[in-house]
Design a protein around this motif. Structure first.
Motif, PDB file in Angstrom:
ATOM      1  N   UNK A   1       0.807  -1.216   0.000  1.00 56.35           N
ATOM      2  CA  UNK A   1       0.000   0.000   0.000  1.00 56.35           C
ATOM      3  C   UNK A   1       0.842   1.269   0.000  1.00 56.35           C
ATOM      4  N   UNK A   2       2.142   1.123   0.192  1.00 58.89           N
ATOM      5  CA  UNK A   2       3.062   2.255   0.015  1.00 58.89           C
ATOM      6  C   UNK A   2       3.373   2.381  -1.475  1.00 58.89           C
ATOM      7  N   UNK A   3       3.168   3.568  -2.027  1.00 58.61           N
ATOM      8  CA  UNK A   3       3.337   3.720  -3.473  1.00 58.61           C
ATOM      9  C   UNK A   3       4.730   3.302  -3.938  1.00 58.61           C
ATOM     10  N   UNK A   4       5.748   3.602  -3.147  1.00 61.51           N
ATOM     11  CA  UNK A   4       7.109   3.254  -3.555  1.00 61.51           C
ATOM     12  C   UNK A   4       7.290   1.777  -3.774  1.00 61.51           C
ATOM     13  N   UNK A   5       6.549   0.966  -3.016  1.00 64.99           N
ATOM     14  CA  UNK A   5       6.606  -0.483  -3.166  1.00 64.99           C
ATOM     15  C   UNK A   5       5.590  -0.971  -4.194  1.00 64.99           C
ATOM     16  N   UNK A   6       4.351  -0.533  -4.039  1.00 69.00           N
ATOM     17  CA  UNK A   6       3.291  -0.988  -4.941  1.00 69.00           C
ATOM     18  C   UNK A   6       3.570  -0.666  -6.388  1.00 69.00           C
ATOM     19  N   UNK A   7       4.150   0.522  -6.626  1.00 67.68           N
ATOM     20  CA  UNK A   7       4.443   0.914  -8.006  1.00 67.68           C
ATOM     21  C   UNK A   7       5.524   0.031  -8.625  1.00 67.68           C
ATOM     22  N   UNK A   8       6.506  -0.391  -7.814  1.00 71.86           N
ATOM     23  CA  UNK A   8       7.546  -1.285  -8.344  1.00 71.86           C
ATOM     24  C   UNK A   8       6.931  -2.614  -8.772  1.00 71.86           C
ATOM     25  N   UNK A   9       6.036  -3.137  -7.942  1.00 75.76           N
ATOM     26  CA  UNK A   9       5.421  -4.411  -8.278  1.00 75.76           C
ATOM     27  C   UNK A   9       4.470  -4.275  -9.462  1.00 75.76           C
ATOM     28  N   UNK A  10       3.802  -3.126  -9.555  1.00 76.24           N
ATOM     29  CA  UNK A  10       2.951  -2.879 -10.722  1.00 76.24           C
ATOM     30  C   UNK A  10       3.790  -2.792 -11.996  1.00 76.24           C
ATOM     31  N   UNK A  11       4.948  -2.131 -11.912  1.00 78.34           N
ATOM     32  CA  UNK A  11       5.837  -2.046 -13.072  1.00 78.34           C
ATOM     33  C   UNK A  11       6.351  -3.427 -13.450  1.00 78.34           C
ATOM     34  N   UNK A  12       6.639  -4.245 -12.443  1.00 74.98           N
ATOM     35  CA  UNK A  12       7.061  -5.614 -12.730  1.00 74.98           C
ATOM     36  C   UNK A  12       6.004  -6.370 -13.528  1.00 74.98           C
ATOM     37  N   UNK A  13       4.759  -6.199 -13.154  1.00 72.57           N
ATOM     38  CA  UNK A  13       3.666  -6.880 -13.845  1.00 72.57           C
ATOM     39  C   UNK A  13       3.620  -6.452 -15.311  1.00 72.57           C
ATOM     40  N   UNK A  14       3.770  -5.142 -15.525  1.00 72.56           N
ATOM     41  CA  UNK A  14       3.809  -4.616 -16.895  1.00 72.56           C
ATOM     42  C   UNK A  14       5.002  -5.199 -17.653  1.00 72.56           C
ATOM     43  N   UNK A  15       6.169  -5.203 -17.005  1.00 71.30           N
ATOM     44  CA  UNK A  15       7.385  -5.698 -17.662  1.00 71.30           C
ATOM     45  C   UNK A  15       7.280  -7.188 -17.977  1.00 71.30           C
ATOM     46  N   UNK A  16       6.655  -7.957 -17.103  1.00 69.75           N
ATOM     47  CA  UNK A  16       6.464  -9.385 -17.373  1.00 69.75           C
ATOM     48  C   UNK A  16       5.626  -9.591 -18.629  1.00 69.75           C
ATOM     49  N   UNK A  17       4.577  -8.789 -18.764  1.00 68.87           N
ATOM     50  CA  UNK A  17       3.736  -8.903 -19.950  1.00 68.87           C
ATOM     51  C   UNK A  17       4.505  -8.522 -21.212  1.00 68.87           C
ATOM     52  N   UNK A  18       5.314  -7.468 -21.124  1.00 72.48           N
ATOM     53  CA  UNK A  18       6.100  -7.055 -22.287  1.00 72.48           C
ATOM     54  C   UNK A  18       7.123  -8.124 -22.661  1.00 72.48           C
ATOM     55  N   UNK A  19       7.781  -8.690 -21.661  1.00 76.88           N
ATOM     56  CA  UNK A  19       8.770  -9.734 -21.928  1.00 76.88           C
ATOM     57  C   UNK A  19       8.107 -10.951 -22.558  1.00 76.88           C
ATOM     58  N   UNK A  20       6.970 -11.329 -22.041  1.00 77.53           N
ATOM     59  CA  UNK A  20       6.246 -12.482 -22.577  1.00 77.53           C
ATOM     60  C   UNK A  20       5.848 -12.248 -24.029  1.00 77.53           C
ATOM     61  N   UNK A  21       5.370 -11.048 -24.294  1.00 82.00           N
ATOM     62  CA  UNK A  21       4.969 -10.706 -25.658  1.00 82.00           C
ATOM     63  C   UNK A  21       6.148 -10.807 -26.615  1.00 82.00           C
ATOM     64  N   UNK A  22       7.312 -10.310 -26.210  1.00 85.98           N
ATOM     65  CA  UNK A  22       8.509 -10.398 -27.047  1.00 85.98           C
ATOM     66  C   UNK A  22       8.895 -11.855 -27.298  1.00 85.98           C
ATOM     67  N   UNK A  23       8.818 -12.685 -26.264  1.00 90.74           N
ATOM     68  CA  UNK A  23       9.189 -14.093 -26.403  1.00 90.74           C
ATOM     69  C   UNK A  23       8.295 -14.788 -27.420  1.00 90.74           C
ATOM     70  N   UNK A  24       6.988 -14.608 -27.294  1.00 92.48           N
ATOM     71  CA  UNK A  24       6.068 -15.287 -28.215  1.00 92.48           C
ATOM     72  C   UNK A  24       6.170 -14.718 -29.630  1.00 92.48           C
TER      73      UNK A  24
END
Length: 401
Positions: free
Chosen positions: A293-316
């Motif tokens: 619930x701290x933005x500094x932490x939550x935003x990092x994990x949200x960015x990770x989720x975005x980055x995982x999707x981008x990485x997956x898209x590149x792989x496929x």
């Protein structure tokens, strides 16, 4: 599993989904508990005893070498992505399931280029998981040998009757210690056979000496990354892989999908690291609220989720290009650069979110961070791939003038 839906867009087959889901269950339930196993060699890699035990479980579960069918055919690259991502959910998963480098790339190369004789002699023991292999290409910098520029290769091969004799040095040869099959790359100056050649050899061999196995930042693979001296190695002529002088072409047959396979496996590892970091951030409290619930932490994990999707898209995307029959050197370079950078940020964020716990061996997060850092160098550093892409841009520009 967070971050995996692109497979629907790229058309993963039902067969691959069944295989991949079976692999995921196996890795999560049977292999993840081995992450705390103390059976490690001097550089922290799994011992042969641990490897054989895990592979025994994989055979029982029917997930040994799951991307290669009983008739020897391979899953498509798109289908392989679905399976290998899931094998990577633990750093030990690819070892247990026999989808790890360098074996996975060596099996691919031998399956596509090897003669029937070579396949019968060498490929079967790799596919079964009974033997490990090594790929001898990189050479020591202090020797002036080939690294990212294979044209600098100084290891030499020459004909001698119905044999070839190989002399030279190699370095960062993953898994050489303990391997039973080797693919050796050397340069021929023989008339009519000039250029790089590849040879299949049985290991160990007294003519192939391991000089050292340095400790490295990564330790997910047994046998480490050895420095080798090859002294008058005699190889029967029928153990040459393909044709003399065509070694660089065969290297690209191996390296393009091998780079992509690395991306698949380490994407799986980062998916798991993200799961661990999210769980930690949702359980841990500081300043009267959960960390997430701290933005500094939550935003990092949200960015990770975005980055995982981008990485997956590149792989496929890259996998779908390779499935067209295109060698995919441009696409695999782009994907290797992009995915390595994305996964590095994900792993770093996971460590940061978990604070002190993130740098301990209580979870796999710190290991994933180290492995991804090494991945940014192996199979071509980021800068080499960007340089290659820039050359292609220049060539295309010239063609348009």
């Amino acid at each position: 599993m967070t971050g995996t839906a692109q497979h629907e867009f790229f058309g993963v087959t039902e067969r691959a989904r069944e295989i991949g889901d079976k692999v995921e269950r196996f890795v999560r339930e049977k292999i993840a508990p081995y992450e705390s196993d103390k059976r490690r060699d001097h550089h922290g890699g799994p011992t042969e005893e641990l490897l054989h035990e895990m592979r025994g479980l994989a055979r029982e579960a029917g997930v040994m070498t799951p991307h290669i069918m009983e008739d020897g055919s391979h899953l498509s690259q798109v289908d392989t992505a679905y399976v290998l991502i899931r094998s990577g959910l633990s750093p030990l998963g690819p070892l247990a399931c026999n989808t790890m480098a360098p074996d996975e790339g060596n099996m691919y190369l031998l399956g596509h280029v090897g003669s029937d004789f070579l396949k019968e002699r060498f490929l079967g023991q790799l596919v079964s998981g009974d033997a490990r292999s090594a790929f001898f290409m990189t050479e020591p910098a202090d020797w002036g040998g080939a690294g990212s520029d294979p044209s600098m290769m100084k290891t030499i091969c020459r004909r001698d009757g119905n044999h070839w004799v190989v002399n030279g040095r190699k370095t960062f040869i993953t898994g050489a210690q303990g391997a039973r099959v080797g693919i050796i790359m050397a340069r021929s100056e023989e008339e009519g056979a000039e250029g790089a050649c590849m040879f299949l050899v049985d290991l160990p061999d007294p003519a192939i000496r391991i000089d050292e196995v340095p400790n490295t930042i990564d330790n997910s693979m047994p046998g480490g990354h050895a420095t080798i001296t090859i002294d008058n190695l005699r190889v029967p002529a029928d153990q040459m892989l393909g044709e003399a002088g065509e070694g660089f072409k065969y290297a690209q047959v191996r390296l393009s999908p091998a780079r992509l396979s690395h991306c698949m496996r380490w994407l799986g590892a980062c998916i798991r690291a993200q799961e661990i970091a999210v769980d930690y951030a949702c359980r841990r409290e500081a300043f009267r609220k959960q960390l997430i619930d701290h933005e500094g932490v939550g935003f990092m994990l949200a960015q990770n989720w975005i980055d995982l999707k981008q990485a997956e898209l590149m792989v496929y995307w890259c996998a779908s290009v390779l499935d067209t029959g295109d060698l995919g050197t441009t696409e695999s370079s782009m994907t290797k650069v992009a995915v390595a950078d994305l996964l590095m940020r994900i792993a770093d964020n996971c460590v940061q979110v978990m604070g002190g716990t993130g740098v301990t061996d209580r979870t796999i997060v710190e290991q994933v961070f180290r492995e991804i850092r090494a991945f940014r160098i192996y199979d071509g550093p980021t800068e080499v791939h960007k340089w290659s892409l820039a050359k292609k841009l220049k060539k295309a520009w010239k063609a348009e003038q």
